[in-house]
Design a protein around this motif. Structure first.
Motif, mmCIF file in Angstrom:
data_model
loop_
_atom_site.group_PDB
_atom_site.id
_atom_site.type_symbol
_atom_site.label_atom_id
_atom_site.label_comp_id
_atom_site.label_asym_id
_atom_site.label_seq_id
_atom_site.Cartn_x
_atom_site.Cartn_y
_atom_site.Cartn_z
ATOM 1 N N SER A 404 0.990 -1.147 0.075
ATOM 2 C CA SER A 404 0.101 0.072 0.028
ATOM 3 C C SER A 404 0.836 1.390 0.061
ATOM 4 C CB SER A 404 -0.848 -0.057 1.256
ATOM 5 O OG SER A 404 -1.294 1.320 1.517
ATOM 6 N N PRO A 405 0.458 2.205 -0.696
ATOM 7 C CA PRO A 405 1.270 3.662 -0.584
ATOM 8 C C PRO A 405 1.146 4.262 0.587
ATOM 9 C CG PRO A 405 -0.831 3.792 -1.927
ATOM 10 C CD PRO A 405 -0.575 2.347 -1.465
ATOM 11 N N LEU A 406 0.528 3.852 1.759
ATOM 12 C CA LEU A 406 0.236 4.453 2.869
ATOM 13 C C LEU A 406 1.529 3.823 4.067
ATOM 14 C CD1 LEU A 406 -3.497 4.257 3.641
ATOM 15 C CD2 LEU A 406 -2.212 6.297 2.785
ATOM 16 N N VAL A 407 2.056 2.732 3.420
ATOM 17 C CA VAL A 407 3.230 2.236 4.089
ATOM 18 C C VAL A 407 4.485 3.123 4.320
ATOM 19 C CG1 VAL A 407 4.852 0.027 4.693
ATOM 20 C CG2 VAL A 407 2.434 -0.196 3.650
ATOM 21 N N PRO A 408 4.913 3.615 5.265
ATOM 22 C CA PRO A 408 5.977 4.486 5.616
ATOM 23 C C PRO A 408 7.104 4.070 4.687
ATOM 24 C CG PRO A 408 5.387 4.042 7.717
ATOM 25 C CD PRO A 408 4.349 3.063 6.677
ATOM 26 N N ARG A 409 7.658 4.977 3.907
ATOM 27 C CA ARG A 409 8.741 4.553 2.745
ATOM 28 C C ARG A 409 10.275 4.700 3.544
ATOM 29 N NH1 ARG A 409 6.347 5.171 -2.441
ATOM 30 N NH2 ARG A 409 8.532 5.473 -3.199
ATOM 31 N N ASP A 410 10.481 4.694 4.949
ATOM 32 C CA ASP A 410 11.843 4.495 5.273
ATOM 33 C C ASP A 410 12.161 2.998 5.390
ATOM 34 O OD1 ASP A 410 10.031 3.982 7.077
ATOM 35 O OD2 ASP A 410 10.999 4.808 8.964
ATOM 36 N N GLY A 411 13.205 2.808 5.900
ATOM 37 C CA GLY A 411 13.681 1.378 5.818
ATOM 38 C C GLY A 411 14.271 1.129 4.523
ATOM 39 N N CYS A 412 13.790 -0.115 4.208
ATOM 40 C CA CYS A 412 14.437 -0.620 2.875
ATOM 41 C C CYS A 412 13.611 0.051 1.699
ATOM 42 C CB CYS A 412 14.225 -2.177 2.662
ATOM 43 S SG CYS A 412 12.600 -2.927 2.662
ATOM 44 N N GLY A 413 12.530 0.651 2.140
ATOM 45 C CA GLY A 413 11.773 1.207 0.890
ATOM 46 C C GLY A 413 10.599 0.082 0.436
ATOM 47 N N ARG A 414 10.377 0.355 -0.780
ATOM 48 C CA ARG A 414 9.275 -0.673 -1.374
ATOM 49 C C ARG A 414 10.061 -1.368 -2.495
ATOM 50 N NH1 ARG A 414 4.253 2.329 -3.362
ATOM 51 N NH2 ARG A 414 3.518 0.371 -3.977
ATOM 52 N N GLU A 415 11.391 -1.270 -2.685
ATOM 53 C CA GLU A 415 12.188 -2.008 -3.784
ATOM 54 C C GLU A 415 11.883 -3.464 -3.665
ATOM 55 O OE1 GLU A 415 13.244 0.374 -1.594
ATOM 56 O OE2 GLU A 415 13.920 2.062 -2.852
ATOM 57 N N GLY A 416 11.713 -4.084 -4.807
ATOM 58 C CA GLY A 416 11.655 -5.408 -4.852
ATOM 59 C C GLY A 416 10.369 -6.206 -4.398
ATOM 60 N N LEU A 417 9.399 -5.033 -4.024
ATOM 61 C CA LEU A 417 8.051 -5.596 -3.550
ATOM 62 C C LEU A 417 6.870 -5.220 -4.718
ATOM 63 C CD1 LEU A 417 7.856 -5.044 0.258
ATOM 64 C CD2 LEU A 417 8.482 -7.115 -1.169
ATOM 65 N N THR A 418 7.292 -4.889 -5.722
ATOM 66 C CA THR A 418 6.339 -4.385 -6.766
ATOM 67 C C THR A 418 5.848 -5.638 -7.226
ATOM 68 O OG1 THR A 418 8.073 -4.105 -8.375
ATOM 69 C CG2 THR A 418 7.384 -2.273 -7.356
ATOM 70 N N SER A 419 6.725 -6.974 -7.450
ATOM 71 C CA SER A 419 6.145 -8.150 -7.997
ATOM 72 C C SER A 419 6.060 -9.098 -6.489
ATOM 73 C CB SER A 419 6.880 -8.442 -9.025
ATOM 74 O OG SER A 419 6.558 -9.633 -9.592
ATOM 75 N N VAL A 420 4.980 -9.684 -6.193
ATOM 76 C CA VAL A 420 4.958 -10.400 -5.132
ATOM 77 C C VAL A 420 4.055 -11.658 -5.457
ATOM 78 C CG1 VAL A 420 4.287 -10.668 -2.598
ATOM 79 C CG2 VAL A 420 5.562 -8.539 -3.442
ATOM 80 N N GLU A 421 4.703 -12.677 -5.211
ATOM 81 C CA GLU A 421 3.838 -14.121 -5.480
ATOM 82 C C GLU A 421 4.042 -14.892 -4.151
ATOM 83 O OE1 GLU A 421 3.771 -16.977 -8.807
ATOM 84 O OE2 GLU A 421 5.579 -17.425 -7.604
ATOM 85 N N VAL A 422 2.750 -15.266 -3.658
ATOM 86 C CA VAL A 422 2.323 -16.153 -2.599
ATOM 87 C C VAL A 422 2.203 -17.543 -3.009
ATOM 88 C CG1 VAL A 422 1.538 -16.752 -0.033
ATOM 89 C CG2 VAL A 422 1.860 -14.320 -1.159
ATOM 90 N N VAL A 423 3.140 -18.523 -2.558
ATOM 91 C CA VAL A 423 2.943 -20.111 -3.081
ATOM 92 C C VAL A 423 2.475 -20.764 -1.558
ATOM 93 C CG1 VAL A 423 4.026 -22.218 -4.166
ATOM 94 C CG2 VAL A 423 4.769 -19.765 -4.626
#
Length: 545
Positions: A404-423
């Protein structure tokens, strides 16, 4: 400090002598003098107050505060004990409550000025009650089977960084008055007028999420004396009436207390004052033997009602109702709305109206509804009877919230989470992982997720002793990833190669910062996997995100 040698057990004395030896102090001194000598030595006090490394974070705050006082301090996983010249204080975690501690403070006499039980009782009776907690006639255990009567101030309170100062301010006038055998004159509390914000929240002020039928037998029928004592305790900020409870119950839920034959009716209504907790050490009051392995919760003071017979209950349920199994049968909102509940004592009808409130959550909550942090927090326990429902309505939506865009962007940011798959149901050498999260482009295995209905908090107080956590750790080792242990109440975050969670998220009060912590853990897992040259975990996706 002028403590009695009898007040310290053998392991404590041995530890005291070990510290004294390191400080080159004569270990043959009397215990009273030895304590004073060690505390007075440079660095001695800090050497005495080494906290147990597994001490709960809330207890550690209290521990650090007491360590600044002059006295002897000891701790275990879920307790603290402090002994000074004028008070013997025992602090424990309050099970079922978030960040709440229980404290018993026994007021001590000068050596040679011990009081009889009748003298203690008379002094306690003459005192004003504190702003928070209760002053009672207590029995202080000294060593083994030995005990002595003593005034005891008992209280439950919320933990924060300055709570030790609040406790000191609360105790001070009673300590002074006991020494002089006079009447305490407590001033308005500077730290917490009327006990706020340390007072445990009243259960009836929590909007209920569910309604439950909880079971009882004739042996546990509540007397007028028990009800009166429960009301007095609640006024003092203490909940001490305990009952078997549904493991998927939530603090604030409405409880209809049903008594089996010969009564076969609901006779009391109360609220869950705490979250349910698992215990094997509580004896149930019952007409027949009860397994000690039970879920329990603290109740608000019950209100006696006109009996609601089994026939009326069955009719409200549409003609079918089975009351077998453990205590705690979910009552859907449409059934609650059909029940006519009246206080047996008309003067308590307004009190009953405050308690018997309709649940806040709609019964049609599902994975197809728009997802918000508020809706995720509000999913009621009554709609989570199975692990599959916890997966559908708690675990998988949490993955959506991470992006969600409401998640704070500090820390590792959102890099690498634009594509997520749950198996789902991914096979590993030690079993099948409920869910593995593949993250990033290219996707790599970044997180193991184990889902439970309700994970009992170990009696030791350490999550490391949890069988459910041990199961997750095995899967994490197989995958080389961090992990989440998710149940209906909480989310435990565990870093790769760790054996304890570093964060516990209570779902009902979760924040966007908590969601960000989960996202950052996924980022850590992905980064470590990329460095190690790992790949994704194959299988049928549970969801594409």
């Amino acid at each position: 400090m002028h403590s009695s040698p009898d007040a310290l057990d053998e392991p404590t004395v041995a530890r005291l002598k070990d510290v004294a030896q390191q400080l080159q102090i004569d270990t043959e001194l009397p215990v009273d003098e030895l304590v004073d000598a060690v505390v007075a030595a440079p660095g001695g006090e800090r050497m005495l107050v080494m906290a147990d490394e597994t001490l709960d974070r809330n207890l550690r705050l209290m521990f650090d505060g007491l360590a600044r006082e002059r006295g002897y301090l000891d701790s275990g996983v879920d307790w603290i004990e402090f002994l000074s010249a004028d008070a013997h204080i025992v602090v424990r975690l309050k099970p079922g409550f978030d960040s709440v501690l229980s404290l018993d403070a026994f007021l001590l006499c000068d050596e040679g000025a011990e009081a009889t039980q009748s003298e203690v009782a008379a002094w306690v009776e003459a005192q004003p009650q504190p702003a928070l907690g209760m002053l009672l006639l207590g029995e202080r255990h000294i060593d083994g089977a030995e005990s002595e009567p003593a005034p005891m101030l008992t209280l439950d309170f919320r933990a924060d960084g300055v709570m030790s100062e609040f406790v000191s301010e609360l105790l001070a006038p009673y300590v002074k008055a006991w020494v002089s055998r006079s009447e305490a004159r407590p001033e308005p509390l500077a730290f917490a007028p009327e006990g706020e914000p340390y007072r445990v929240r009243r259960a009836k002020l929590i909007t209920p999420s569910n309604t439950w039928l909880v079971m009882a037998s004739e042996a546990s029928f509540l007397t007028k004396e028990t009800l009166l004592e429960a009301r007095r305790s609640e006024d003092a900020g203490i909940y001490d009436l305990i009952w078997t409870a549904p493991k998927n119950g939530q603090a604030g839920d409405v409880c209809l207390i049903y008594f089996a034959a010969p009564r076969s009716a609901v006779h009391f209504v109360a609220r869950l004052a705490s979250q349910p907790f698992w215990s094997t050490e509580i004896d149930a009051t019952s007409d027949h033997p009860i397994d000690r392995h039970q879920w329990w919760a603290y109740l608000s003071p019950p209100v006696e009602v006109e009996p609601v017979a089994i026939g009326a209950l069955r009719a409200a349920f549409g003609g079918y109702l089975t009351l077998k199994g453990r205590s705690g049968h979910y009552v859907p909102p449409h059934v609650t709305a059909q029940l006519s509940i009246r206080a047996r004592d008309e003067t308590r009808q307004s009190e009953l109206n405050d308690i018997f409130q309709p649940p806040s959550s709609a019964p049609e909550v599902s994975a197809t509804q728009p997802l918000t942090l508020e809706s995720w927090r509000a999913v009621p326990g009554g709609l989570l009877p199975l692990e599959a429902k916890v997966s559908e309505l708690v675990a998988l939506p949490l993955i959506d919230l991470m992006t969600s865009p409401l998640v704070p962007r500090d820390g590792c940011g959102r890099e690498g989470l634009t594509s997520v798959e749950v198996v789902a149901e991914s096979p590993v050498s030690s079993g099948f992982v409920d869910f593995v999260l593949n993250a990033g482009t290219p996707p790599v295995a970044a997180l193991a997720i184990e889902v439970k209905l309700a994970t009992p908090r170990p009696s030791s107080g350490s999550w490391g002793d949890s069988a459910d956590l041990q199961q997750l750790l095995r899967y994490m080792r197989d995958l080389g990833t961090p992990g989440l242990l998710v149940d209906m109440h909480r989310v435990l975050l565990v870093r790769a190669d760790a054996d304890q969670p570093f964060r516990e998220i209570i779902r009902s009060s979760a924040t966007w910062d908590d969601v960000a912590a989960v996202r950052d853990l996924v980022c850590e897992g992905r980064s470590a996997a990329v460095r190690a040259g790992a790949t994704d975990v194959g299988g049928e996706p549970a969801c594409g995100r």
